[in-house]
Structure formats: structure tokens, C-alpha cells
Design a protein around this motif. Structure first.
Motif, PDB file in Angstrom:
ATOM      1  N   HIS A 187       0.836  -1.208   0.000  1.00 23.65           N
ATOM      2  CA  HIS A 187       0.000   0.000   0.000  1.00 23.65           C
ATOM      3  C   HIS A 187       0.868   1.254   0.000  1.00 23.65           C
ATOM      4  O   HIS A 187       0.635   2.176  -0.797  1.00 23.65           O
ATOM      5  CB  HIS A 187      -0.914  -0.013   1.227  1.00 23.65           C
ATOM      6  CG  HIS A 187      -1.722   1.238   1.388  1.00 23.65           C
ATOM      7  ND1 HIS A 187      -2.951   1.417   0.784  1.00 23.65           N
ATOM      8  CD2 HIS A 187      -1.484   2.390   2.080  1.00 23.65           C
ATOM      9  CE1 HIS A 187      -3.425   2.613   1.088  1.00 23.65           C
ATOM     10  NE2 HIS A 187      -2.558   3.221   1.884  1.00 23.65           N
TER      11      HIS A 187
ATOM     12  N   LEU B 164       1.028   3.981  -3.079  1.00 24.19           N
ATOM     13  CA  LEU B 164       0.619   5.366  -2.844  1.00 24.19           C
ATOM     14  C   LEU B 164       1.769   6.323  -3.127  1.00 24.19           C
ATOM     15  O   LEU B 164       1.565   7.414  -3.692  1.00 24.19           O
ATOM     16  CB  LEU B 164       0.123   5.532  -1.405  1.00 24.19           C
ATOM     17  CG  LEU B 164      -0.349   6.937  -1.006  1.00 24.19           C
ATOM     18  CD1 LEU B 164      -1.443   7.454  -1.932  1.00 24.19           C
ATOM     19  CD2 LEU B 164      -0.830   6.944   0.451  1.00 24.19           C
TER      20      LEU B 164
ATOM     21  N   TRP C 110       1.887   6.770  -6.783  1.00 26.56           N
ATOM     22  CA  TRP C 110       0.752   7.577  -7.243  1.00 26.56           C
ATOM     23  C   TRP C 110       1.013   9.058  -7.001  1.00 26.56           C
ATOM     24  O   TRP C 110       0.771   9.894  -7.870  1.00 26.56           O
ATOM     25  CB  TRP C 110      -0.511   7.126  -6.512  1.00 26.56           C
ATOM     26  CG  TRP C 110      -1.785   7.763  -6.973  1.00 26.56           C
ATOM     27  CD1 TRP C 110      -2.547   7.397  -8.049  1.00 26.56           C
ATOM     28  CD2 TRP C 110      -2.456   8.876  -6.366  1.00 26.56           C
ATOM     29  NE1 TRP C 110      -3.667   8.208  -8.145  1.00 26.56           N
ATOM     30  CE2 TRP C 110      -3.628   9.132  -7.126  1.00 26.56           C
ATOM     31  CE3 TRP C 110      -2.194   9.677  -5.263  1.00 26.56           C
ATOM     32  CZ2 TRP C 110      -4.527  10.149  -6.813  1.00 26.56           C
ATOM     33  CZ3 TRP C 110      -3.085  10.696  -4.942  1.00 26.56           C
ATOM     34  CH2 TRP C 110      -4.230  10.924  -5.715  1.00 26.56           C
TER      35      TRP C 110
ATOM     36  N   LEU D 149      -8.083  11.506  -4.790  1.00 25.81           N
ATOM     37  CA  LEU D 149      -7.768  10.420  -3.862  1.00 25.81           C
ATOM     38  C   LEU D 149      -8.922   9.429  -3.793  1.00 25.81           C
ATOM     39  O   LEU D 149      -8.721   8.205  -3.772  1.00 25.81           O
ATOM     40  CB  LEU D 149      -7.474  10.977  -2.462  1.00 25.81           C
ATOM     41  CG  LEU D 149      -6.129  11.659  -2.244  1.00 25.81           C
ATOM     42  CD1 LEU D 149      -6.159  12.490  -0.966  1.00 25.81           C
ATOM     43  CD2 LEU D 149      -4.996  10.632  -2.177  1.00 25.81           C
TER      44      LEU D 149
ATOM     45  N   TRP E 230      -7.870   5.655  -2.755  1.00 26.92           N
ATOM     46  CA  TRP E 230      -6.957   5.848  -1.626  1.00 26.92           C
ATOM     47  C   TRP E 230      -7.662   6.280  -0.348  1.00 26.92           C
ATOM     48  O   TRP E 230      -7.067   6.237   0.732  1.00 26.92           O
ATOM     49  CB  TRP E 230      -5.884   6.871  -1.994  1.00 26.92           C
ATOM     50  CG  TRP E 230      -5.039   6.419  -3.135  1.00 26.92           C
ATOM     51  CD1 TRP E 230      -4.983   6.957  -4.394  1.00 26.92           C
ATOM     52  CD2 TRP E 230      -4.139   5.305  -3.148  1.00 26.92           C
ATOM     53  NE1 TRP E 230      -4.116   6.247  -5.182  1.00 26.92           N
ATOM     54  CE2 TRP E 230      -3.579   5.226  -4.451  1.00 26.92           C
ATOM     55  CE3 TRP E 230      -3.763   4.358  -2.191  1.00 26.92           C
ATOM     56  CZ2 TRP E 230      -2.657   4.243  -4.801  1.00 26.92           C
ATOM     57  CZ3 TRP E 230      -2.842   3.381  -2.550  1.00 26.92           C
ATOM     58  CH2 TRP E 230      -2.295   3.334  -3.830  1.00 26.92           C
TER      59      TRP E 230
ATOM     60  N   SER F  92      -0.329   5.882   5.146  1.00 27.42           N
ATOM     61  CA  SER F  92      -0.876   6.812   4.159  1.00 27.42           C
ATOM     62  C   SER F  92      -0.502   8.242   4.491  1.00 27.42           C
ATOM     63  O   SER F  92      -0.059   9.004   3.628  1.00 27.42           O
ATOM     64  CB  SER F  92      -2.396   6.665   4.087  1.00 27.42           C
ATOM     65  OG  SER F  92      -2.786   5.373   3.661  1.00 27.42           O
TER      66      SER F  92
ATOM     67  N   THR G  19       3.273   8.903   4.010  1.00 28.30           N
ATOM     68  CA  THR G  19       3.620   8.981   2.595  1.00 28.30           C
ATOM     69  C   THR G  19       3.136  10.279   1.972  1.00 28.30           C
ATOM     70  O   THR G  19       3.878  10.971   1.267  1.00 28.30           O
ATOM     71  CB  THR G  19       3.013   7.783   1.845  1.00 28.30           C
ATOM     72  OG1 THR G  19       3.506   6.569   2.413  1.00 28.30           O
ATOM     73  CG2 THR G  19       3.365   7.832   0.366  1.00 28.30           C
ATOM     74  N   LEU G  20       1.885  10.637   2.233  1.00 26.60           N
ATOM     75  CA  LEU G  20       1.330  11.858   1.659  1.00 26.60           C
ATOM     76  C   LEU G  20       2.038  13.092   2.198  1.00 26.60           C
ATOM     77  O   LEU G  20       2.344  14.025   1.448  1.00 26.60           O
ATOM     78  CB  LEU G  20      -0.170  11.928   1.951  1.00 26.60           C
ATOM     79  CG  LEU G  20      -1.025  10.881   1.223  1.00 26.60           C
ATOM     80  CD1 LEU G  20      -2.428  10.833   1.828  1.00 26.60           C
ATOM     81  CD2 LEU G  20      -1.099  11.173  -0.268  1.00 26.60           C
TER      82      LEU G  20
END
Length: 385
Positions: free
Chosen positions: A19, A23, A26, A49, A54, A76, A79-80
Motif C-alpha cells: 500500500h 501510494l 501515485w 484520492l 486511496w 498513508s 507517505t502523503l
């Protein structure tokens, strides 16, 4: 190249690493995010998203509700945040705004809202803070007065993330079943409910959609209550017990990006004929930054793993993660600014943006001093048993 070795830690299952990697790829192809218009940027981020799936981890599946996977939420957000603070913000608020529905909502409430927020078709918000009660939630003064089959909401909420652009709000008001924390209840209501107005938009050093909300005789059906009367404080604390750890993960993402930027700077910049990285004082900065990042990651994913193993509450672990990760990320980013010299304070530079982004994380969802109180009380309670 960002460090990925932590994905092999025993805190994670194979799906978690997949995951985070997907992400990350992406976001690498997402393109530039326009920070000049945060409302438009956040609407676009939520939509994109959601369209690509996501946002699914941010809320329970109404058809098959399962506990929220806190490790996925944290990965998540980390990463974001490493890519862009607004991307993290857009993701996080979809989870925090619907956390009460995921954990305590009725079947009808979940069926109405969660399919929309999980796909980016509706933006959510969490309205807890008031002008005179920030961290002291038990002293909230907004009221919900019974009126037949309805409640009338009166009062103000402030510093509400997504205020002004949200389609649905989860809010907390005093219904009076008891004093203090015992007299609060939770509600869900659409943003276009009559009696709800945006009293003020709030500007901060790292712009995000923020507002003060005013409720004047705002009429909502009793079916809008989440859980039972008087459970509002319990609901709010349960939501924060999950999402407080994710704030720490966002801080970790900011810190990782700052370390990456610093490493790129010192290995390419020359002073008096040698790379900055050859200077011992610079190496000391890098060592301290790397240590802080890894120590924060251990605390973040310990808290997330503990919650995912079924612990009913992780207040102590989440408080430790949030306190350490946010405070230490501030130090990591400050060191990155220092290593960039004058470029570090130039508007538009990555480390300058990170410097502004990190500060709020040490305040919202429980300021650092509040986390110290939580940790101390837990330690004292354990010592007394």
C-alpha cells in the motif's frame, strides 16, 4: 532515495508495504499542487484520492464494518505528508471527520455518508474545538436542546479543519445528561442545514481550509445523534485515540522529507573545495536527524500496531508517539533549514514549506503539553497498582 527499510519491520504485514509503495508512486505522478487556493486544492485532492481508491481506509465499509486499520492510516499519512502537506490534510480529514460514524454510527448514518466520503464525493469535518475550550473538551458550552423529535444547536466551533468546504460535519454539543464530560453528545449534520453559518475563515502560516462555525437554532432530527445521549466525550476520545497516532505519522513524513532534502543538499553543496557532507559538524546534524526520524517511527508504528492488535485504548502509546514525533520533527526540519543556509528561508523552498507545516501539528489534536499530562498520568497510575 527515501529510506524504505522500515517497511520490513515486524509491525507490518505484506499488504502494508504494498500500500505504501503504491501510494508513493501515485503521488510521484500527481503533479504540482496549487497552494495559492487551498479550498480548490483540497477539493481536487479529495476527489482524486477518492476516485483512485486511496480514501477507502479512512472509514469503515458500511456493508462489512471492520476496525479501522491504523497502520494503513499512518502509512498513508506519512507517505502523503512526505510529498505534500495539503495531500496529507485532505486524506486525514476524511478519516477524522467520519471517525465517529465508523466507530459509533448507526447503520443508516454509515450507509448515508461513508460511501460518499470514502470515494471523495463528500468532504467531511470534525467540529470539536470551541473558542473557550480547546484541549479542555469537557468544558464545551455549545448546546443541543430537545425540541420534540429534534434538537436545536446553539453555539460556536472554531479552528475547524475543512470548515467552509465540508459537506458533512461531526460535532459535539452539551445535552445535559450530567456535568462536564458526562453531558456531551455527538451529532452528524449536512453542511447546508439551516442555522449553520461560516462565521469566519481563519488564515495560518501553513494555509489550510479552516473556519469558525456558528450555530443559531440549528434544527437537527434526533436521528442525527451518534451513539447515545451523553456519550459524546467518550466518542470524541475514542476517535482521537485512533487518529492522534496518525498525526504523529504525518510529522514523521515531514521529518523524512526534511532529512532527504538535507542529505541532497550536503552531498552536492561545496564549501572551500569540499562537500558539506565531509564536515564533522554537518555529519553530527545528519546523525541526530536520522536518529530522531527512526525513534519517531518506532513510537508511531508501535502505537498503530498496538491498536490494530485489538487494544481497547492506546492513549499512552498514542500520546508518546504524537509528542515525540511532532517535537522531534520540528528539530529535524529546523536542522534542514540550517543546512540550507539562506536558501532554507526562501519562500517556495521545500524546507521553508516544511518549517511552516510542522508547527501546527504540535498543537492540534492535543498540544504537546497535554500529551505530557496523559503520559504522566498513565505512568503514575501504573506505579500505583
Amino acid at each position: 532515495m527515501p529510506d524504505r527499510s522500515f517497511l520490513d519491520w515486524p509491525f507490518f504485514e505484506p499488504g502494508h508495504a504494498a500500500h505504501a509503495t503504491a501510494l508513493d508512486g501515485w503521488m510521484a505522478g500527481f503533479g504540482a499542487i496549487d497552494h495559492a487556493d487551498t479550498d480548490a486544492a483540497c477539493r481536487d485532492l479529495v476527489a482524486r484520492l477518492g476516485a483512485d481508491g486511496w480514501l477507502m481506509p479512512t472509514a469503515a465499509d458500511p456493508a462489512d464494518p471492520q476496525p479501522l486499520d491504523v497502520r494503513t492510516l499512518c502509512l498513508s499519512r506519512e507517505t502523503l505528508a512526505r510529498h505534500d502537506g495539503l495531500a496529507d490534510f485532505a486524506f486525514a480529514m476524511q478519516g477524522l471527520g467520519t471517525g465517529a460514524l465508523s466507530l459509533f454510527g448507526s447503520d443508516d448514518q454509515r450507509a448515508e455518508w461513508l460511501p460518499l466520503t470514502r470515494t471523495g464525493k463528500a468532504i467531511s469535518a470534525f467540529a470539536l474545538t470551541e473558542p473557550r475550550s480547546g484541549s479542555d473538551v469537557a468544558n464545551s458550552t455549545m448546546t443541543a436542546t430537545e425540541d420534540g423529535h429534534h434538537y436545536l444547536l446553539d453555539g460556536e466551533k472554531t479552528w475547524i479543519s475543512n470548515g467552509g468546504i465540508a459537506d458533512v460535519y461531526t460535532l459535539f454539543a452539551r445535552t445535559g445528561e450530567g456535568p462536564g464530560a458526562k453531558g456531551l453528545s455527538a451529532f452528524v449534520l449536512p453542511a447546508d442545514t439551516p442555522g449553520l453559518e461560516i462565521a469566519e475563515r481563519l488564515d495560518t502560516i501553513a494555509p489550510h481550509p479552516l473556519a469558525t462555525l456558528r450555530f443559531s437554532g440549528c434544527r437537527v432530527p434526533k436521528s442525527a445523534m451518534i451513539g447515545a445521549p451523553g456519550q459524546g466525550f467518550k466518542i470524541a476520545m475514542s476517535v482521537l485515540d485512533v487518529f492522534r497516532t496518525t498525526v504523529a505519522a504525518a510529522a514523521l513524513g515531514f521529518a523524512r522529507r526534511a532529512l532527504d532534502e538535507a542529505l541532497a543538499r550536503v552531498t552536492s553543496r561545496e564549501v572551500q573545495g569540499e562537500k558539506l557532507a565531509e564536515l564533522q559538524m554537518v555529519q553530527a546534524h545528519i546523525a541526530e536527524m536520522a536518529l530522531r526520524v527512526d525513534a519517531a517511527a518506532l513510537l508511531v508504528y508501535r502505537a498503530a500496531w498496538t491498536k490494530d492488535q485489538g487494544a481497547p485504548r492506546v492513549s499512552r502509546e498514542a500520546a508518546m508517539a504524537k509528542l515525540y514525533a511532532t517535537d522531534e520533527a520540528q528539530k529535524v526540519i529546523d536542522a534542514a533549514v540550517q543546512l540550507h543556509g539562506g536558501d532554507g528561508v526562501r519562500s517556495g523552498q521545500t524546507v521553508e514549506r516544511l518549517y511552516r507545516e510542522i508547527r501546527a501539528l504540535r498543537i492540534y489534536e492535543g498540544a504537546s503539553d497535554v500529551q505530557k499530562v496523559i503520559i504522566a498520568r498513565a505512568a503514575l497510575s501504573e506505579a500505583a497498582t
